[in-house]
Write a protein that holds these residues in place. Structure first.
Motif, PDB file in Angstrom:
ATOM      1  N   GLU A 152     -18.561   1.134  -8.555  1.00 46.55           N
ATOM      2  CA  GLU A 152     -17.403   1.949  -8.931  1.00 46.55           C
ATOM      3  C   GLU A 152     -16.342   1.126  -9.647  1.00 46.55           C
ATOM      4  OE1 GLU A 152     -16.163   3.704  -5.290  1.00 46.55           O
ATOM      5  OE2 GLU A 152     -17.621   5.340  -5.381  1.00 46.55           O
ATOM      6  N   LYS A 153     -16.262  -0.136  -9.270  1.00 46.79           N
ATOM      7  CA  LYS A 153     -15.238  -0.998  -9.852  1.00 46.79           C
ATOM      8  C   LYS A 153     -15.734  -1.731 -11.097  1.00 46.79           C
ATOM      9  CE  LYS A 153     -12.095  -4.770  -8.626  1.00 46.79           C
ATOM     10  NZ  LYS A 153     -11.664  -5.700  -7.542  1.00 46.79           N
ATOM     11  N   LYS A 154     -16.949  -2.301 -11.025  1.00 44.89           N
ATOM     12  CA  LYS A 154     -17.463  -3.147 -12.107  1.00 44.89           C
ATOM     13  C   LYS A 154     -18.386  -2.400 -13.073  1.00 44.89           C
ATOM     14  CE  LYS A 154     -15.570  -6.833 -10.243  1.00 44.89           C
ATOM     15  NZ  LYS A 154     -14.470  -7.589 -10.887  1.00 44.89           N
ATOM     16  N   LYS A 155     -18.920  -1.289 -12.670  1.00 40.46           N
ATOM     17  CA  LYS A 155     -19.838  -0.463 -13.458  1.00 40.46           C
ATOM     18  C   LYS A 155     -21.243  -1.075 -13.587  1.00 40.46           C
ATOM     19  CE  LYS A 155     -16.363   2.225 -14.242  1.00 40.46           C
ATOM     20  NZ  LYS A 155     -16.208   3.444 -13.416  1.00 40.46           N
ATOM     21  N   VAL A 156     -21.329  -2.387 -13.715  1.00 39.32           N
ATOM     22  CA  VAL A 156     -22.624  -3.056 -13.894  1.00 39.32           C
ATOM     23  C   VAL A 156     -22.758  -4.152 -12.841  1.00 39.32           C
ATOM     24  CG1 VAL A 156     -24.150  -4.287 -15.473  1.00 39.32           C
ATOM     25  CG2 VAL A 156     -22.491  -2.636 -16.380  1.00 39.32           C
ATOM     26  N   VAL A 157     -23.814  -4.064 -12.022  1.00 35.16           N
ATOM     27  CA  VAL A 157     -24.025  -5.031 -10.949  1.00 35.16           C
ATOM     28  C   VAL A 157     -25.420  -5.627 -11.070  1.00 35.16           C
ATOM     29  CG1 VAL A 157     -24.242  -5.340  -8.449  1.00 35.16           C
ATOM     30  CG2 VAL A 157     -22.431  -3.888  -9.371  1.00 35.16           C
ATOM     31  N   MET A 158     -25.487  -6.951 -10.931  1.00 37.51           N
ATOM     32  CA  MET A 158     -26.773  -7.646 -10.930  1.00 37.51           C
ATOM     33  C   MET A 158     -27.025  -8.211  -9.536  1.00 37.51           C
ATOM     34  SD  MET A 158     -28.084 -10.984 -13.098  1.00 37.51           S
ATOM     35  CE  MET A 158     -28.373 -10.076 -14.618  1.00 37.51           C
ATOM     36  N   LEU A 159     -28.137  -7.832  -8.931  1.00 41.68           N
ATOM     37  CA  LEU A 159     -28.529  -8.342  -7.620  1.00 41.68           C
ATOM     38  C   LEU A 159     -29.526  -9.475  -7.820  1.00 41.68           C
ATOM     39  CD1 LEU A 159     -29.011  -4.942  -5.721  1.00 41.68           C
ATOM     40  CD2 LEU A 159     -26.970  -6.388  -5.853  1.00 41.68           C
ATOM     41  N   THR A 160     -29.156 -10.671  -7.384  1.00 47.30           N
ATOM     42  CA  THR A 160     -29.977 -11.854  -7.619  1.00 47.30           C
ATOM     43  C   THR A 160     -30.952 -12.099  -6.476  1.00 47.30           C
ATOM     44  OG1 THR A 160     -28.340 -13.310  -6.601  1.00 47.30           O
ATOM     45  CG2 THR A 160     -28.127 -12.886  -8.967  1.00 47.30           C
ATOM     46  N   LYS A 161     -31.948 -12.926  -6.774  1.00 50.58           N
ATOM     47  CA  LYS A 161     -32.997 -13.283  -5.803  1.00 50.58           C
ATOM     48  C   LYS A 161     -33.466 -12.041  -5.036  1.00 50.58           C
ATOM     49  CE  LYS A 161     -34.153 -17.142  -2.737  1.00 50.58           C
ATOM     50  NZ  LYS A 161     -35.193 -17.627  -3.655  1.00 50.58           N
ATOM     51  N   PHE A 162     -33.880 -11.047  -5.795  1.00 43.70           N
ATOM     52  CA  PHE A 162     -34.174  -9.734  -5.229  1.00 43.70           C
ATOM     53  C   PHE A 162     -35.625  -9.680  -4.754  1.00 43.70           C
ATOM     54  CE2 PHE A 162     -34.685  -5.119  -5.110  1.00 43.70           C
ATOM     55  CZ  PHE A 162     -33.486  -4.731  -4.550  1.00 43.70           C
ATOM     56  N   ASP A 163     -35.852 -10.150  -3.536  1.00 45.87           N
ATOM     57  CA  ASP A 163     -37.164 -10.036  -2.917  1.00 45.87           C
ATOM     58  C   ASP A 163     -36.982  -9.622  -1.460  1.00 45.87           C
ATOM     59  OD1 ASP A 163     -35.968 -12.408  -2.204  1.00 45.87           O
ATOM     60  OD2 ASP A 163     -37.853 -13.516  -2.019  1.00 45.87           O
ATOM     61  N   TYR A 164     -37.646  -8.569  -1.095  1.00 51.82           N
ATOM     62  CA  TYR A 164     -37.549  -8.022   0.275  1.00 51.82           C
ATOM     63  C   TYR A 164     -36.089  -7.719   0.643  1.00 51.82           C
ATOM     64  CZ  TYR A 164     -42.372  -9.574   0.622  1.00 51.82           C
ATOM     65  OH  TYR A 164     -43.726  -9.759   0.395  1.00 51.82           O
ATOM     66  N   ARG A 165     -35.358  -7.175  -0.301  1.00 54.51           N
ATOM     67  CA  ARG A 165     -33.947  -6.824  -0.070  1.00 54.51           C
ATOM     68  C   ARG A 165     -33.786  -5.354   0.282  1.00 54.51           C
ATOM     69  NH1 ARG A 165     -31.367 -11.805   0.308  1.00 54.51           N
ATOM     70  NH2 ARG A 165     -32.728 -13.202  -0.861  1.00 54.51           N
ATOM     71  N   LEU A 166     -34.902  -4.705   0.589  1.00 50.36           N
ATOM     72  CA  LEU A 166     -34.862  -3.297   0.982  1.00 50.36           C
ATOM     73  C   LEU A 166     -35.551  -3.154   2.331  1.00 50.36           C
ATOM     74  CD1 LEU A 166     -34.065  -0.421   0.076  1.00 50.36           C
ATOM     75  CD2 LEU A 166     -36.343  -0.226  -0.966  1.00 50.36           C
ATOM     76  N   ALA A 167     -34.968  -2.307   3.174  1.00 50.54           N
ATOM     77  CA  ALA A 167     -35.492  -2.132   4.532  1.00 50.54           C
ATOM     78  C   ALA A 167     -36.943  -1.673   4.522  1.00 50.54           C
ATOM     79  CB  ALA A 167     -34.632  -1.130   5.294  1.00 50.54           C
ATOM     80  N   ASN A 168     -37.656  -2.039   5.562  1.00 46.40           N
ATOM     81  CA  ASN A 168     -39.057  -1.654   5.690  1.00 46.40           C
ATOM     82  C   ASN A 168     -39.210  -0.165   6.000  1.00 46.40           C
ATOM     83  OD1 ASN A 168     -41.751  -2.661   5.564  1.00 46.40           O
ATOM     84  ND2 ASN A 168     -41.913  -2.480   7.778  1.00 46.40           N
ATOM     85  N   LYS A 169     -38.259   0.382   6.732  1.00 47.51           N
ATOM     86  CA  LYS A 169     -38.303   1.789   7.121  1.00 47.51           C
ATOM     87  C   LYS A 169     -37.252   2.573   6.348  1.00 47.51           C
ATOM     88  CE  LYS A 169     -39.956   0.811  11.813  1.00 47.51           C
ATOM     89  NZ  LYS A 169     -39.687   0.969  13.261  1.00 47.51           N
ATOM     90  N   LEU A 170     -37.702   3.594   5.629  1.00 45.98           N
ATOM     91  CA  LEU A 170     -36.831   4.473   4.866  1.00 45.98           C
ATOM     92  C   LEU A 170     -37.293   5.911   5.056  1.00 45.98           C
ATOM     93  CD1 LEU A 170     -36.714   2.486   1.476  1.00 45.98           C
ATOM     94  CD2 LEU A 170     -34.901   2.554   3.201  1.00 45.98           C
ATOM     95  N   ASP A 171     -36.523   6.856   4.539  1.00 39.80           N
ATOM     96  CA  ASP A 171     -36.945   8.253   4.554  1.00 39.80           C
ATOM     97  C   ASP A 171     -38.266   8.399   3.800  1.00 39.80           C
ATOM     98  OD1 ASP A 171     -34.685   8.900   5.948  1.00 39.80           O
ATOM     99  OD2 ASP A 171     -33.550   9.546   4.179  1.00 39.80           O
ATOM    100  N   THR A 172     -39.050   9.390   4.201  1.00 41.39           N
ATOM    101  CA  THR A 172     -40.384   9.559   3.630  1.00 41.39           C
ATOM    102  C   THR A 172     -40.364   9.685   2.118  1.00 41.39           C
ATOM    103  OG1 THR A 172     -41.190  10.597   5.661  1.00 41.39           O
ATOM    104  CG2 THR A 172     -42.443  11.007   3.648  1.00 41.39           C
ATOM    105  N   ASP A 173     -39.435  10.458   1.573  1.00 46.02           N
ATOM    106  CA  ASP A 173     -39.396  10.630   0.112  1.00 46.02           C
ATOM    107  C   ASP A 173     -39.088   9.318  -0.608  1.00 46.02           C
ATOM    108  OD1 ASP A 173     -40.157  13.134  -0.896  1.00 46.02           O
ATOM    109  OD2 ASP A 173     -38.359  14.078  -0.071  1.00 46.02           O
ATOM    110  N   LEU A 174     -38.253   8.485  -0.013  1.00 46.41           N
ATOM    111  CA  LEU A 174     -37.969   7.183  -0.620  1.00 46.41           C
ATOM    112  C   LEU A 174     -39.192   6.266  -0.534  1.00 46.41           C
ATOM    113  CD1 LEU A 174     -34.314   6.511   0.637  1.00 46.41           C
ATOM    114  CD2 LEU A 174     -35.054   7.293  -1.626  1.00 46.41           C
ATOM    115  N   GLN A 175     -39.937   6.363   0.561  1.00 49.93           N
ATOM    116  CA  GLN A 175     -41.157   5.576   0.673  1.00 49.93           C
ATOM    117  C   GLN A 175     -42.185   6.022  -0.367  1.00 49.93           C
ATOM    118  OE1 GLN A 175     -40.529   3.029   2.312  1.00 49.93           O
ATOM    119  NE2 GLN A 175     -40.984   3.175   4.508  1.00 49.93           N
TER     120      GLN A 175
END
Length: 609
Positions: free
Chosen positions: A247-270
């Motif tokens: 919202e503030k910067k408009k553009v965000v870069m996430l570095t070293k992006f490996d396994y940065r998402l939870a293992n369990k998510l809603d079914t549609d996201l999986q």
């Protein structure tokens, strides 16, 4: 009277010499007979001893042929020991180094070691539900998400897949991910050098808006704000940490992006994860074509083959903190490599091995496969980097499986020349050959093993063997103290639950990329369908139910239709056909009338890697 007595006495004297002479003769005769009996006995004793020894040897030999009693309800393997040529006098380099008679033949199970029971009842199903909102309707045009991946090709693949889901959750446009060029491999490849970028954008267009690069606004370039988020970050984590930055910067870069998402998510996201991983990520045409050639050449050598992903490079061994029997030289060399990781804590090799964290050596892999029933006639494709110890390390495996192949041995130097300078492109070729194999084996549960295990589950549960290292390590150390049959029986027992069969692991226990349970549907068998048929008329079938009952499910058997979800691409689809000798892809421009309707029984997605 005296005279008479005197007359008899001489007679006695005359008789005594005669009697003594007769007795002497008799004694001599008896002595001769006794001596002959002794001589005969001395000759017969060795004969009887040899006869008894033969019976004992025969008894031991028959006992050796007899399989051990099975207390674990595991299939028995019957080995042919009738000839010495049927055994290898195997000299181990691990544990007890005494010689070990290993059968050359694998066993008598036949096709059972190449297929999995009930695998035909499962198939991948990643279609989104009717309540899943399209990306166009929810994407904020002023938000852009960039990621920088980390690690080797398959570790980067997890990051790319998770970035698609992160962009959807953040209502952002995803910029084509930037690959890791700084890791150990120093590969300067870009996303478009490895993956079909146009297909990636097109396939995901209904889910996430993807662009090749950041746009300019009023002629000015946008500069991303760089940050890193914790591993296993769930939806709330992204909401609290990243949305305020967008919202503030408009553009965000996430570095070293490996396994940065939870293992369990809603079914549609999986399911979105699965669409990104198994359908949107497709290798470029040059990589696919070369991979197809390698598969065809393996099929020319044998109708069936095993693919082994052998992680035994020096850096990997150093990072594991394990010891592999190479003495002080090994300890010095691996310790020197470990200094590259400043934050890596000193580990106890024995503890790591007891906990099952050490990769199997090539020798251990060979013994495990032979114990599972694969004979020396089996062809093995080995995907690996530079093996620590070189040919000396590989020799025991080659002794057990002389039909030993790699991309370097079945392709010419000229054919591999466009790929050889780039580790990720070479890894992509290995990925294709391993994915198409009849049986996939790994010596260590690394990123490629996890990605392939998940993919092979998704496309019909093809046999995938992961070593139960925690149980096997002690068996390898003690194997010199037992017969081959006892060793093989224990290996088969320990490997129950590690063969890639349906329902062998609990949902959520493994990484989602390794076991994508939310994206795998099960067909009803005949008995269940009869019992439940009465209830079907009362329940409106959803998309997954229809697909679970009727869709094709095995990547190696069926024609799979592909849909381009972008209407601007004229609803083209790809007919994916895998023959026994490899993969054949035909682009057939056709108006897709079924894929927009999720009640269609055929899958409308790409199955290529």
């Amino acid at each position: 009277m005296k005279k008479t007595t005197q007359q008899h006495q001489p007679q006695l004297h005359r008789r005594n010499p005669n009697r003594i002479s007769n007795n002497s003769v008799l004694g001599i005769l008896q002595g001769l007979i006794f001596c002959r009996r002794r001589n005969l006995g001395s000759h017969l004793l060795p004969f009887f001893s040899a006869l008894v020894g033969c019976f004992l040897f025969l008894f031991a030999f028959v006992s050796f042929l007899s399989p051990p009693i099975n207390h674990h309800h595991v299939h028995h393997f019957h080995y042919n020991h009738s000839l010495l040529d049927d055994e290898i006098d195997f000299q181990s380099h691990i544990g007890n180094t005494s010689t070990f008679l290993v059968p050359r033949a694998g066993g008598s199970l036949g096709d059972e070691i190449w297929t999995l029971s009930q695998s035909e009842l499962h198939h991948g199903c990643s279609q989104k539900s009717e309540t899943f909102q399209d990306g166009d309707a929810k994407t904020n045009p002023e938000r852009f998400l960039l990621i920088v991946t980390s690690g080797g090709l398959n570790q980067q693949r997890t990051g790319i897949t998770d970035a698609v889901v992160a962009a959807y959750m953040l209502n952002s446009t995803l910029v084509i991910p930037e690959l890791d060029n700084r890791s150990y491999w120093k590969d300067q490849s870009n996303f478009s050098d490895i993956f079909d970028v146009d297909w990636f954008i097109t396939y995901l267009s209904k889910d996430v808006n993807v662009v090749k690069q950041l746009p300019t606004i009023d002629g000015k370039s946008l500069h991303p704000y760089r940050t890193r988020i914790p591993r296993r970050c769930d939806a709330e984590c992204y909401e609290s940490r990243v949305v305020p930055l967008l919202e503030k910067k408009k553009v965000v870069m996430l570095t070293k992006f490996d396994y940065r998402l939870a293992n369990k998510l809603d079914t549609d996201l999986q399911k979105l994860r699965c669409r990104a991983n198994y359908h949107a990520l497709r290798y470029t045409n040059p990589i696919q074509e070369m991979g197809k050639k390698l598969v065809e050449r393996m099929r020319m050598k044998s109708n069936r083959y095993i693919a082994l992903h052998l992680r035994f490079e020096s850096d990997m061994l150093a990072f594991s903190g394990c010891y592999f029997g190479g003495g002080n030289k090994e300890r010095r060399e691996l310790e020197e490599i470990r200094k590259r990781w400043e934050t890596l804590h000193k580990q106890s090799p024995d503890k790591e091995r007891r906990q099952g964290k050490c990769p199997l050596t090539p020798e251990e892999v060979g013994l495990m496969l032979r114990a599972l029933g694969y004979g020396e006639d089996v062809h093995i494709y080995v995907a690996s980097g530079e093996v620590y110890g070189g040919e000396d390390t590989l020799w025991p495996l080659k002794q057990l499986f002389p039909n030993f192949h790699s991309k370097e041995s079945i392709a010419t130097k000229e054919e591999l020349e466009p790929f050889a300078p780039y580790s990720s492109r070479m890894a992509a070729l290995d990925f294709i050959v391993c994915n198409e194999s009849d049986v996939f084996v790994t010596n260590n549960n690394g990123n490629m093993a996890k990605m392939l295990a998940g993919r092979r589950r998704y496309f019909g549960y093809k046999p995938t063997i992961r070593p139960n290292a925690k149980k096997l390590y002690r068996l390898f150390l003690d194997r010199g103290n037992m017969t081959w049959e006892e060793f093989a029986s224990r290996v088969r027992t320990h490997q129950i639950g590690f063969m890639g069969r349906p329902n062998e692991s609990k949902p959520g226990k493994d990484e989602f990329h390794e076991n994508p349970v939310a994206c795998i549907c099960e067909h009803f068998n005949n008995s269940r369908s009869l019992n439940e048929s009465k209830n079907q008329s009362k329940i409106k079938p959803n998309n997954q139910d229809i697909q679970a009952k009727t869709s094709h499910r095995n990547e190696s058997e069926v024609v799979v239709k592909e849909q381009s979800t972008n209407e601007q691409h004229n609803h083209s689809f790809t007919q994916h056909i895998k023959s026994e000798n490899g993969i054949r892809v035909e682009e057939l421009p056709r108006r897709n009338e079924n894929c927009s309707d999720h009640s269609d029984v055929k899958l409308c997605h790409q199955t290529n890697p």
